[in-house]
Design a protein around this motif. Structure first.
Motif, PDB file in Angstrom:
ATOM      1  N   VAL B 227       0.834  -1.199   0.000  1.00 41.02           N
ATOM      2  CA  VAL B 227       0.000   0.000   0.000  1.00 41.02           C
ATOM      3  C   VAL B 227       0.872   1.253   0.000  1.00 41.02           C
ATOM      4  O   VAL B 227       0.633   2.201  -0.754  1.00 41.02           O
ATOM      5  CB  VAL B 227      -0.966  -0.012   1.214  1.00 41.02           C
ATOM      6  CG1 VAL B 227      -1.657   1.323   1.362  1.00 41.02           C
ATOM      7  CG2 VAL B 227      -1.986  -1.121   1.049  1.00 41.02           C
ATOM      8  N   ALA B 230       2.440   1.816  -3.332  1.00 45.57           N
ATOM      9  CA  ALA B 230       1.464   2.341  -4.292  1.00 45.57           C
ATOM     10  C   ALA B 230       1.177   3.814  -4.019  1.00 45.57           C
ATOM     11  O   ALA B 230       1.088   4.618  -4.947  1.00 45.57           O
ATOM     12  CB  ALA B 230       0.173   1.522  -4.216  1.00 45.57           C
ATOM     13  N   ILE B 295      -1.005  -6.271  -5.136  1.00 41.94           N
ATOM     14  CA  ILE B 295      -1.520  -5.291  -4.175  1.00 41.94           C
ATOM     15  C   ILE B 295      -1.171  -3.887  -4.645  1.00 41.94           C
ATOM     16  O   ILE B 295      -2.003  -2.967  -4.583  1.00 41.94           O
ATOM     17  CB  ILE B 295      -0.953  -5.574  -2.771  1.00 41.94           C
ATOM     18  CG1 ILE B 295      -1.552  -6.873  -2.232  1.00 41.94           C
ATOM     19  CG2 ILE B 295      -1.254  -4.413  -1.821  1.00 41.94           C
ATOM     20  CD1 ILE B 295      -1.104  -7.248  -0.858  1.00 41.94           C
ATOM     21  N   THR B 299      -3.999  -1.184  -5.500  1.00 38.40           N
ATOM     22  CA  THR B 299      -4.044   0.043  -4.700  1.00 38.40           C
ATOM     23  C   THR B 299      -3.905   1.271  -5.594  1.00 38.40           C
ATOM     24  O   THR B 299      -4.611   2.270  -5.415  1.00 38.40           O
ATOM     25  CB  THR B 299      -2.918   0.034  -3.646  1.00 38.40           C
ATOM     26  OG1 THR B 299      -3.020  -1.160  -2.888  1.00 38.40           O
ATOM     27  CG2 THR B 299      -3.024   1.227  -2.722  1.00 38.40           C
ATOM     28  N   ARG B 300      -3.004   1.192  -6.559  1.00 34.65           N
ATOM     29  CA  ARG B 300      -2.829   2.342  -7.452  1.00 34.65           C
ATOM     30  C   ARG B 300      -4.111   2.604  -8.239  1.00 34.65           C
ATOM     31  O   ARG B 300      -4.510   3.760  -8.421  1.00 34.65           O
ATOM     32  CB  ARG B 300      -1.673   2.084  -8.426  1.00 34.65           C
ATOM     33  CG  ARG B 300      -0.334   2.132  -7.748  1.00 34.65           C
ATOM     34  CD  ARG B 300       0.776   2.130  -8.755  1.00 34.65           C
ATOM     35  NE  ARG B 300       0.803   3.377  -9.506  1.00 34.65           N
ATOM     36  CZ  ARG B 300       1.712   3.668 -10.407  1.00 34.65           C
ATOM     37  NH1 ARG B 300       2.664   2.803 -10.686  1.00 34.65           N
ATOM     38  NH2 ARG B 300       1.687   4.804 -11.032  1.00 34.65           N
ATOM     39  N   LEU B 303      -6.479   4.306  -5.985  1.00 34.09           N
ATOM     40  CA  LEU B 303      -6.100   5.703  -5.735  1.00 34.09           C
ATOM     41  C   LEU B 303      -6.409   6.562  -6.953  1.00 34.09           C
ATOM     42  O   LEU B 303      -6.853   7.697  -6.837  1.00 34.09           O
ATOM     43  CB  LEU B 303      -4.605   5.796  -5.410  1.00 34.09           C
ATOM     44  CG  LEU B 303      -4.181   5.227  -4.058  1.00 34.09           C
ATOM     45  CD1 LEU B 303      -2.663   5.215  -3.936  1.00 34.09           C
ATOM     46  CD2 LEU B 303      -4.771   6.042  -2.932  1.00 34.09           C
ATOM     47  N   LEU B 330      -6.683   8.208   0.656  1.00 34.33           N
ATOM     48  CA  LEU B 330      -6.612   6.797   1.017  1.00 34.33           C
ATOM     49  C   LEU B 330      -7.934   6.285   1.606  1.00 34.33           C
ATOM     50  O   LEU B 330      -8.395   5.207   1.221  1.00 34.33           O
ATOM     51  CB  LEU B 330      -5.437   6.567   1.970  1.00 34.33           C
ATOM     52  CG  LEU B 330      -4.876   5.151   2.001  1.00 34.33           C
ATOM     53  CD1 LEU B 330      -4.545   4.658   0.610  1.00 34.33           C
ATOM     54  CD2 LEU B 330      -3.656   5.073   2.884  1.00 34.33           C
ATOM     55  N   VAL B 337      -8.847  -0.677  -2.192  1.00 32.28           N
ATOM     56  CA  VAL B 337      -7.573  -1.201  -1.697  1.00 32.28           C
ATOM     57  C   VAL B 337      -7.808  -2.521  -0.988  1.00 32.28           C
ATOM     58  O   VAL B 337      -7.117  -3.518  -1.233  1.00 32.28           O
ATOM     59  CB  VAL B 337      -6.910  -0.184  -0.749  1.00 32.28           C
ATOM     60  CG1 VAL B 337      -5.670  -0.778  -0.106  1.00 32.28           C
ATOM     61  CG2 VAL B 337      -6.570   1.093  -1.487  1.00 32.28           C
ATOM     62  N   ILE B 341      -6.433  -6.245  -1.760  1.00 29.29           N
ATOM     63  CA  ILE B 341      -5.621  -6.989  -0.794  1.00 29.29           C
ATOM     64  C   ILE B 341      -6.217  -8.372  -0.563  1.00 29.29           C
ATOM     65  O   ILE B 341      -5.523  -9.387  -0.630  1.00 29.29           O
ATOM     66  CB  ILE B 341      -5.544  -6.219   0.540  1.00 29.29           C
ATOM     67  CG1 ILE B 341      -4.671  -4.984   0.376  1.00 29.29           C
ATOM     68  CG2 ILE B 341      -5.012  -7.112   1.642  1.00 29.29           C
ATOM     69  CD1 ILE B 341      -4.739  -4.044   1.557  1.00 29.29           C
TER      70      ILE B 341
END
Lengths: 279, 426
Positions: B227, B230, B295, B299-300, B303, B330, B337, B341
C-alpha cells in the motif's frame, strides 16, 4: 478573432498606463499586488506578464474565453499550480506586501490564508461538520471541542447554510444539493479565517436559483474578505463584482471598475467579448 | 418512392439495419453461450469435488471392550506391548471367532479398528496402572477401509482378491454393525486432527493453522509495503523515466509465474538467509513477494479512481500532501484497496507451486508450534493426499479442497462486504 492580428504590440502599448492609472486608486486597500506574472505548463506559456492590483473587501471578477489563463492566474495566487507537475510561475505576487512565492512562505500556510472554491462542489466525503471542522483542525485553530463547534457554527452561518443543516450536521456532505454543497465548501473555506477567497467558476455547475443564493452570499462576504472570482458568465461578473479584469490568450487585456468595463470598454477585444462577438 | 434516386439507398439502409440487428442478436447469443460454458465448468468442478468429498464429513466409530489381561501385559516395557493385537483378540472373542494358530484372524481383526485404540489403551494404563486386570471400553474410529465399506464404497460384489477387505472381514463388520457397536457420526476428527499416515486419523487442522499463519505473515509484510509503495508511486513520485520504469517492472512482476517466486524464496530466504524450510515464516515471505505486485497495482488503481477534486479540495484548504493522502485520498480508496488486498491474499492462500519449492511438501503430523516450525498448508495438503496410495485419502483430498474453497468463499465474501459497507457510508 479580429483582435488576434496584433495582440502583443497593442497590449504592451496599453498596459503600463493602465496599471499606472489604477495603482493609486486601489492603493488604499490593495490586498493582492501582482507584477509581471507569467506562468508556464512545460514549454507552453499560459500567462504573459500579468500585472494587476486586487483590492480588499471587494469582488474582483476575471472574465475571458476558455483557455485564456484566468483560472491559471487564480491558481497562482494560492500556489495551487505547485501541485501540477511541470508548472512554473515567474513574477511577483504579494498579499499584504508579502511575496507568496518567497522561499520562506510555506504553501500550506499560504493556502490557509487564501481559501479556494472550485468549479465543481467538492465537499469531502465526510459529514457536514467534519467538512467545516477539517481546516481549523489541521491548522490548530480551535482549542477543544466547544471552540471547534463554535467555529463550525459561525462558518455555516456566514455561508448562509446553518438554518438548512443545523439538525443534520453529522450527515454526509455529499447528501446536500449542489448549491448547498457549494455553500458548504465556502463555509469550509472561511472556517480557517482566510484573508482572500478565490472562486473558480463557483456557479457553473449550479441552477439559476442556487446561483442567485451563491451570488448573494458573495455579496455579503465581500464586506469581510477580498474575493476573486473567475466566471464565464458576463452577467454574473456584472452582478457580483466591483472590479473586472478581462483576460485573453494569456494576457490581461483590460481591467477597471466593473461598470467601466461593461459600459465603456477601452479595448476592442473587450467590447467584442462582452457583447458576445467571440469567446 | 416517387423519387427514384432515394429507393436504392433506402433499400440499402433497410438491409443494413437488418444486418445490424442480426449482428446484435448474434453477439448477445455468444455472450450468453460464454456464460453458460463458464457456469457449466464451474458446476461440473464443484459437483465433482462435493460428490467425491462429502463422504469425508461423516465417519464410523466402533465401541469395543478390552480385557487388560495382567498375564499379557509387560509392565516393565509398556510401550513394547502390542495392545492392538490384544484388542483384536478381544474383538474376535466378542465375535466368537476362534483364532487360528498363526493369528491370521487377529491380524485381520486388527485391520478393522484404528491404530488409535492401541495408543488409547497405553494412555489409560499410563494414567492409572491399576486398570490392568479390568475391562475397559473404548470408542475409536474404524479403519479407513472399514469406513469405506460402511459408506458403500467397498462392495461385497467385488471379487475378494480385488478388494481391500476379505469376505471374513466383511462378515465381521456386518455383525458388529448389527450388534449396534458401530455408530455413524459427524467426522469431527477431520477438523481437529492434523495429517497422519492413517487415513482415518488424518485431518486438516494442521494445514488450516499453517495456512492461517502463513497468510498472516504474508499480509503483515505485503499489505503495508504494497500500500505504501502504491501511495508513493501514485501520489508522491515525480512522473519521469524512473517511475515509468518502476511501473513497467511492477506490472511484469505481477505476471511472473509463481514457481519462480518459490525458486527465489528458496535461494534468497533458505539458502542465503538460512530461514527454516517448510515453515510458515518462509512460505509467508514468498507469498508476500508474490502478492506485492498485485496489491500495488490494485491500490494504485483505487487511488487513481479517487476524483482529483478531493485532492484539490484538501490542498486548497492548506492540507499538506501527506495529510491530503492520508485524510482524504486513502480513506476514499480504502474499499478498492481492501478488495485488492483480500483477493490477492485469497490467491496466495491457494498457491501451491512456490511452497513446494521451499519444502512445504514435507509430511507434518502435528500443529506448527511457531512461525519457524514445519507446517503444512491446505493446497499442499491437497497435493500430498492426492498422491497418497490409499483410497481413503482420495475422499480426504476432496474434503480438503472443500475446506479450501470454503475459506476462499469466506475471504471473497469479506471483500464484497467490506466494499459494500465502506461505499455505503457516504
Amino acid at each position: 478573432m479580429a483582435a488576434e492580428g496584433n495582440p502583443l504590440p497593442h497590449d504592451t502599448q496599453l498596459r503600463p498606463p493602465a496599471v499606472a492609472a489604477h495603482t493609486p486608486v486601489a492603493n488604499a486597500g490593495v490586498k493582492i499586488h501582482c507584477q509581471g506574472v507569467s506562468a508556464f505548463y512545460g514549454d507552453k506559456q499560459a500567462l504573459h506578464d500579468i500585472s494587476i492590483d486586487i483590492p480588499d473587501r471587494a469582488v474582483t471578477a476575471f472574465i475571458g474565453p476558455s483557455g485564456c489563463g484566468k483560472s491559471t492566474f487564480l491558481r497562482c495566487i494560492n500556489r495551487m499550480n505547485d501541485t501540477i507537475p511541470g508548472a512554473r510561475v515567474t513574477g511577483r505576487i504579494e498579499i499584504d506586501g508579502e511575496d507568496v512565492n518567497a522561499r520562506s512562505v510555506d504553501p500550506v500556510v499560504l493556502r490557509s490564508r487564501v481559501g479556494m472554491v472550485f468549479q465543481k462542489p467538492n465537499p469531502f466525503p465526510k459529514s457536514i461538520f467534519e467538512n467545516v471542522a477539517y481546516g481549523p483542525r489541521i491548522h490548530g485553530l480551535a482549542n477543544g471541542k466547544a471552540e471547534l463547534e463554535a467555529i463550525v457554527e459561525a462558518s455555516l452561518k456566514k455561508a448562509g447554510l446553518w438554518d438548512e443543516v443545523s439538525d443534520r450536521l453529522h450527515q454526509s456532505g455529499s447528501s446536500l444539493s449542489g448549491g448547498q454543497q457549494q455553500r458548504l465548501v465556502i463555509a469550509r473555506a472561511i472556517a480557517v479565517q482566510p484573508r482572500v477567497i478565490l472562486m473558480d467558476e463557483p456557479c457553473s455547475a449550479l441552477d439559476p436559483i442556487a446561483t442567485a443564493r451563491i451570488e448573494e452570499l458573495i455579496d455579503e462576504l465581500r464586506r469581510q474578505y477580498c474575493i476573486v472570482i473567475v466566471t464565464h458568465s458576463m452577467a454574473q461578473a456584472a452582478r457580483v463584482s466591483q472590479r473586472t479584469a478581462f483576460f485573453h490568450l494569456g494576457q490581461l487585456v483590460e481591467q477597471g471598475s466593473t461598470e467601466d468595463i461593461f459600459t465603456n470598454p477601452r479595448e476592442k477585444r473587450t467590447q467584442d467579448y462582452i457583447t458576445g462577438r467571440f469567446g | 418512392m416517387t423519387d427514384a434516386r432515394n429507393l436504392p439507398s433506402r433499400d440499402l439502409s433497410e438491409k443494413r439495419l437488418k444486418q445490424r440487428h442480426a449482428a446484435e442478436a448474434r453477439f448477445k447469443l455468444y455472450g450468453q453461450l460464454a456464460i453458460v460454458i463458464a457456469l457449466g465448468f464451474l458446476v461440473v468442478l464443484l459437483a465433482r469435488v462435493v460428490q467425491q468429498g462429502y463422504t469425508v464429513f461423516w465417519t464410523h466409530s466402533i465401541t469395543t471392550s478390552v480385557y487388560l489381561d495382567p498375564a499379557r501385559i509387560d509392565r516393565a516395557d509398556l510401550e513394547g506391548n502390542n495392545f492392538d493385537y490384544l484388542a483384536a483378540q478381544n474383538l474376535l472373542k466378542r465375535l466368537k471367532v476362534q483364532d487360528d494358530a498363526l493369528g491370521l484372524a487377529s491380524g485381520e481383526a486388527m485391520d478393522l479398528v484404528s491404530r488409535d485404540l492401541g495408543y488409547r489403551i497405553l494412555g489409560a494404563i499410563k494414567d492409572d496402572p491399576k486398570v490392568i486386570g479390568t475391562t475397559l471400553t473404548f470408542t475409536v474410529p474404524v479403519k479407513a477401509n472399514a469406513d469405506l465399506y460402511y459408506k458403500g464404497e467397498i462392495e461385497r460384489s467385488t471379487p475378494e482378491t480385488d478388494r481391500k477387505l476379505s469376505n471374513r472381514q466383511l462378515d465381521w463388520l456386518d455383525r458388529l454393525e448389527a450388534e449396534g457397536l458401530v455408530r455413524s457420526h459427524f467426522n469431527s476428527d477431520f477438523f481437529t486432527n492434523s495429517d497422519s499416515t492413517e487415513p482415518e486419523q488424518a485431518g486438516v487442522l494442521g494445514a488450516v493453522v499453517g495456512s492461517a499463519l502463513m497468510l498472516l505473515v504474508a499480509a503483515f509484510i505485503a499489505v503495508p509495503v504494497g500500500v505504501l509503495a502504491a501511495v508513493w508511486l501514485e501520489e508522491f513520485a515525480p512522473r519521469g523515466r524512473l517511475s515509468g520504469f518502476i511501473e513497467v517492472n511492477i506490472n511484469n512482476l505481477a505476471a511472473v509465474p509463481s514457481i519462480v517466486y518459490g525458486l527465489l524464496g528458496l535461494v534468497l530466504f533458505i539458502n542465503w538467509l538460512g530461514f527454516p524450510r517448510s515453515a510458515p515464516l518462509t512460505g509467508g515471505l514468498v507469498l508476500a513477494l508474490m502478492s506485492l505486485p498485485t496489491i500495488i497495482i490494485a491500490t494504485r488503481a483505487a487511488l487513481k479512481a479517487v476524483p482529483p477534486s478531493i485532492r484539490e479540495a484538501a490542498l486548497g484548504m492548506g492540507a499538506s500532501r501527506t495529510q491530503t493522502v492520508f485524510h482524504h485520498v486513502l480513506p476514499q480508496a480504502a474499499p478498492g484497496v481492501m478488495t485488492g488486498i483480500i483477493l490477492s491474499l485469497a490467491h496466495a492462500l491457494g498457491e501451491t507451486a512456490p511452497l513446494l519449492m521451499i519444502g512445504m511438501v514435507a509430511f507434518t503430523p502435528g500443529l506448527p508450534e511457531s512461525l519457524a516450525s514445519a507446517a503444512s498448508v491446505l493446497p499442499v495438503q491437497v497435493f500430498i493426499w492426492e498422491n497418497a496410495a490409499e483410497a481413503a485419502f482420495h475422499e480426504r483430498t476432496a474434503g480438503a479442497i472443500i475446506v479450501l474453497l470454503v475459506f476462499m468463499i469466506l475471504m471473497n465474501a469479506t471483500a464484497v462486504i467490506l466494499r459494500r459497507r465502506f461505499e455505503k457510508r457516504w
